[in-house]
Every structure is written in C-alpha cells, then in structure tokens.
Write an enzyme that holds these catalytic residues in place. Sequence first.
Site, PDB file in Angstrom:
ATOM      1  N   GLY A 191       7.615   3.461 -12.702  1.00  0.00           N
ATOM      2  CA  GLY A 191       8.272   3.367 -11.409  1.00  0.00           C
ATOM      3  C   GLY A 191       9.566   2.589 -11.423  1.00  0.00           C
ATOM      4  O   GLY A 191       9.835   1.811 -10.502  1.00  0.00           O
ATOM      5  N   GLY A 251      10.190  -2.409  -9.617  1.00  0.00           N
ATOM      6  CA  GLY A 251      10.177  -2.020 -11.023  1.00  0.00           C
ATOM      7  C   GLY A 251      11.453  -2.398 -11.741  1.00  0.00           C
ATOM      8  O   GLY A 251      11.424  -2.898 -12.873  1.00  0.00           O
ATOM      9  N   TYR A 279      -2.521   5.959   1.388  1.00  0.00           N
ATOM     10  CA  TYR A 279      -1.913   4.948   0.529  1.00  0.00           C
ATOM     11  C   TYR A 279      -2.846   3.746   0.368  1.00  0.00           C
ATOM     12  O   TYR A 279      -3.100   3.278  -0.749  1.00  0.00           O
ATOM     13  CB  TYR A 279      -0.579   4.511   1.122  1.00  0.00           C
ATOM     14  CG  TYR A 279       0.175   3.492   0.313  1.00  0.00           C
ATOM     15  CD1 TYR A 279       0.949   3.888  -0.774  1.00  0.00           C
ATOM     16  CD2 TYR A 279       0.122   2.136   0.626  1.00  0.00           C
ATOM     17  CE1 TYR A 279       1.653   2.955  -1.526  1.00  0.00           C
ATOM     18  CE2 TYR A 279       0.826   1.197  -0.115  1.00  0.00           C
ATOM     19  CZ  TYR A 279       1.584   1.612  -1.192  1.00  0.00           C
ATOM     20  OH  TYR A 279       2.271   0.694  -1.939  1.00  0.00           O
TER      21      TYR A 279
END
Length: 255
Positions: A3, A11, A160
């Site tokens: 990511g 990231g 999520y």
Amino acid sequence: MTGVSRRDGIGYATARRLAAYGANVFCHHFAPHDEQQPWGADDLGEVFDGVRDQLIDGARFAEHHADLAEPDAPDRVMAAAVEELGRVDALICNQAQSGSDGALGGLNAEALDRHWAVNARASILLAQAFAQHHDGGRSGAIVFLTSGQAMGPMPGEIAYAASKAGLAGVTMTIADQLADSNIRVNTVNPGPVDTGYLTPDSWSALKPMFPFGRFGKPDDPARLLAWLVTEEASWVTGQVINTEGGFARWRPNLG
C-alpha cells in the site's frame, strides 16, 4: 511494505522511515484503487523518488504492482520481494480496500467479499508467504494495520470494519504460531490520520475529540510501525496497539 502509492499515505511515510533506518525497501502498490477515490491517484514516480531519497548508501529499493484481491497476488508479491532483495525480514500490511461500503440495508455480497479479500485475506496470505520464505535463524516481524473498530462505531463502514476486525482478532493466534519461527506479529491501529480526505468542516466537528489540538499525520503511526520491525521491539508480539493521540470517540448514552 504494501500500500505505498500516495505521498499523503501512511505507507509512504513508513517506507521513508524504514529507508532512513538503513533498510532495503520493497513497496507494493495498486494505483487503480486510488483512482476510484475522491482524492485520486498520485504520481508513482514521485512516490518512489521520495522513498529513494531516504535510502542509506548501499540500501536497495524495489516496487511491484499487484491487485491483492486476486487470490495468488500475496504469493506473487512476496516472491517478487525475495527475488529482488534476496530475503525479507519484515512485512507491514498497509494495503486497504475502502469505499463501496455502507450500513445495514445498503450492503451486498460483492462489497463484503472484496473488503475481506484485500484487507484480511491478503494480509493473512502475505503473512503465510513471509513465514514460508523466512529463515528461522533470523528474527522477523509482521505488522498488520487495523482501524480501531473495537473502540467505537464506524458508521456506514460495515464491510471495512468487519475485515479490519478480523486482523485484530487473529493477531494473537498468528503470533503464537510464528513465535517458534522467531517471527513477531503485532497489529497497529493508527487512529484518524489525514491522508488527504480531511475537510475543514470535518476537522471542525472532530477537533474537540483531539486533546493535542491536531489531527493525526501519516508520520505519527509511521514511527510506531517502523519501530515495531526493529530489534528495539524484540520483546513485543501478539499485541494490538493503538496510536491515536488520545482521540476521544463519541459514545451513545445507553443509560
């Protein structure tokens, strides 16, 4: 590190910190996901140059594009990292599927399955691939990222929250198994971090919940993530760690 595709992201901040520590850095990315988000995709060349700028002399950088929703992608990503760098001593699973989510009444199987595939399944398969390539004579470290869903509600983000909760829930089990291979496993909840989505209105509403008077920045969790894969954290495993700057969630009055 998975990511790593946006200079505003966790990231990217973590990859730069790892590079500054002297590590070889392998960055996975999947820009098509960013293109579907309101903030859009970043210039990957600029992203990679920003990581390279932090490398210590002699350290190496490599990158790899993959859709982690594909069942064999985690194995391919790990194999590519090993081929490029020779060995992988640490894995940070920072990738995240977001968007196309909803509350009860607005969900479908496709949305639930894709969130599970990218956020949970891919992270578990990456950990498995890491363990298969790892030489037990060296110490290793895995870090998952979750989202504090156990600390308060995440309205409209059931897919999520469910997928990220799976990682927090399995941390101790994976840590227990991999301890015999000299691999530590932890999970970090970075809390609310401005990765390009924060608006003046949303900050105005959330400001009273932050005792330090500011929102989280990508480098805030990056410091913890990078530390957890160093030998300084050699006695830390099986933990779900929150780094939220004292964020105080609103909770309903159930009395």
